[in-house]
Design a protein around this motif. Sequence first.
Motif, mmCIF file in Angstrom:
data_model
loop_
_atom_site.group_PDB
_atom_site.id
_atom_site.type_symbol
_atom_site.label_atom_id
_atom_site.label_comp_id
_atom_site.label_asym_id
_atom_site.label_seq_id
_atom_site.Cartn_x
_atom_site.Cartn_y
_atom_site.Cartn_z
ATOM 1 N N GLY A 46 2.262 6.457 0.281
ATOM 2 C CA GLY A 46 3.299 6.452 1.290
ATOM 3 C C GLY A 46 2.831 6.303 2.718
ATOM 4 N N VAL A 47 3.164 7.302 3.540
ATOM 5 C CA VAL A 47 2.924 7.227 4.980
ATOM 6 C C VAL A 47 1.451 7.021 5.295
ATOM 7 C CG1 VAL A 47 3.033 8.529 7.134
ATOM 8 C CG2 VAL A 47 4.958 8.609 5.548
ATOM 9 N N SER B 219 0.826 -1.207 0.000
ATOM 10 C CA SER B 219 0.000 0.000 0.000
ATOM 11 C C SER B 219 0.857 1.253 0.000
ATOM 12 C CB SER B 219 -0.922 0.004 1.223
ATOM 13 O OG SER B 219 -1.804 -1.089 1.188
ATOM 14 N N ALA B 220 1.939 1.245 0.795
ATOM 15 C CA ALA B 220 2.793 2.429 0.904
ATOM 16 C C ALA B 220 3.453 2.768 -0.425
ATOM 17 C CB ALA B 220 3.853 2.214 1.975
ATOM 18 N N VAL B 221 3.978 1.756 -1.112
ATOM 19 C CA VAL B 221 4.728 2.017 -2.337
ATOM 20 C C VAL B 221 3.805 2.333 -3.510
ATOM 21 C CG1 VAL B 221 4.856 -0.331 -3.255
ATOM 22 C CG2 VAL B 221 6.753 1.225 -3.644
ATOM 23 N N SER B 222 2.539 1.914 -3.439
ATOM 24 C CA SER B 222 1.648 2.069 -4.588
ATOM 25 C C SER B 222 0.670 3.227 -4.463
ATOM 26 C CB SER B 222 0.852 0.777 -4.820
ATOM 27 O OG SER B 222 0.003 0.508 -3.717
ATOM 28 N N LEU C 222 9.963 7.321 4.147
ATOM 29 C CA LEU C 222 10.461 8.689 4.295
ATOM 30 C C LEU C 222 11.911 8.819 3.844
ATOM 31 C CD1 LEU C 222 8.860 9.605 7.741
ATOM 32 C CD2 LEU C 222 8.118 10.306 5.473
ATOM 33 N N ILE C 223 12.697 7.789 4.115
ATOM 34 C CA ILE C 223 14.115 7.851 3.730
ATOM 35 C C ILE C 223 14.283 7.767 2.212
ATOM 36 C CG2 ILE C 223 16.308 6.607 3.855
ATOM 37 C CD1 ILE C 223 15.498 5.866 6.766
ATOM 38 N N THR C 224 13.531 6.889 1.553
ATOM 39 C CA THR C 224 13.676 6.742 0.093
ATOM 40 C C THR C 224 13.061 7.908 -0.666
ATOM 41 O OG1 THR C 224 11.668 5.376 0.037
ATOM 42 C CG2 THR C 224 13.771 4.229 0.144
ATOM 43 N N ALA C 225 12.100 8.608 -0.054
ATOM 44 C CA ALA C 225 11.466 9.748 -0.736
ATOM 45 C C ALA C 225 12.454 10.881 -0.982
ATOM 46 C CB ALA C 225 10.282 10.256 0.077
#
Length: 430
Positions: free
Chosen positions: A216-217, A210-213, A242-245
């Motif tokens: 996110g948060v 869900s987060a990646v698609s 948050l880190i990869t964003a």
Amino acid sequence: MSSTNLLNTSSTIHKLTIQEDWVVVLIGFLIIAITLFGFIVPVPVFGWKNVAELTTIVLSASNLTIIGLQFVFVACIAVLGALLTGKRIQIFLFAFPILYILTIVALIISGNGIVKSINLEAVIFSLTIGLLIGNLFSLPAWLSEALSTELFVKIGLVLLGTSVLFSDILKAGSLGLIQALIVVLSVWYFAFWVCKKFKVDDEMRMMISSAVSICGVSAAIATAGAIKGDSKKLSYVISIVLITAVPMMIFMPYIANHFHFPQTVTGAWLGGSIDTTGAVVASGTLVGEIALKISTIVKFSQNVLLGIAAFAISVYWTYTQHSENGNQEQKPTLKVIWERFPKFILGFIAASLLFSFFITPETTATVKDSLKNLQGLWFALAFTSIGLETNFKDLFQQNSRKPLYAFLIAQVFNIFITLGVAFLLFGSEH
């Protein structure tokens, strides 16, 4: 951990969770009603660039007064929630001010100009502060008992519905929504498949997908609520998001400029693949006005799908899960699905529909900043609580690398599939 975070351990906890969801809907709409009827909680200032601005603006007497008024309002709401969910009020009254102060510290840190420039959200600092205190010191039992992570998260999610407006999508036309549907469905299933190949557990698999698609948060939080997921796993997923964003926000606009992508395509690419709305806006701004507009539309389109996705995930989760003794349950009836369905999702959808179709734009403009501030505060309070009750070693243990690898692979797929869809739908718009 507090009893609200122990998942499906007894029928008592199950009943409490169902009750808590209805309490959250009640409290969320109480906050909305109070705001709509004219009691608008002032928004404190947390932005600062240097020590002088910190002391003269953020820590000024007037701003501290606003922070104090906000505390009184939020504390009253939190005490009502604690009362309705059966917590000991005396302990909660003593513990909540401590939690609030720690959260305000996190908000002040996130308001720093340098921090804002790299788009690190407040929840990462509230989580970090909680983790540091929870792992360096032994928490007293009364503080651990008073933590209400799920209550705070779900109140924030109901309020999040007030900013997810269907009207934005209707004004924007169909292309953003078409892209959102294609990207969300394809990336969700790919992420789910990759997590399964890496043998990531069911709860984290749903949160990562869900987060990646989707968005996110917020998507990770909503999914965790829908499946009554482990808060430690949720904090891990959100940390990854948050880190990869940050590198995506910085490098994707430069890649687009290097290859001379049209601004419409670049905007659709950024909005569809970067997981946080703030990072989307920041990266769109780096490209240009058209890219910023398109990226925002596409991200809003994905955000609108959050309520629908949370509903579908909760039904799927109920329908496919195993019983506590490890044997496959009989397929549940509609009554069982309704009993287990997380009611806060109804609050989220109702709030979205209310502000999309029944509240005038003028009223929305008047109250949106206050409601958005309160939504962010409830999320920050929740992640301070998660940090306090989470063991750092458990959060980043050696065998937690597989979810990270699965997330990164799914994110790479997301980047390329979104770029292809962006060219297909928006390539002729420039």
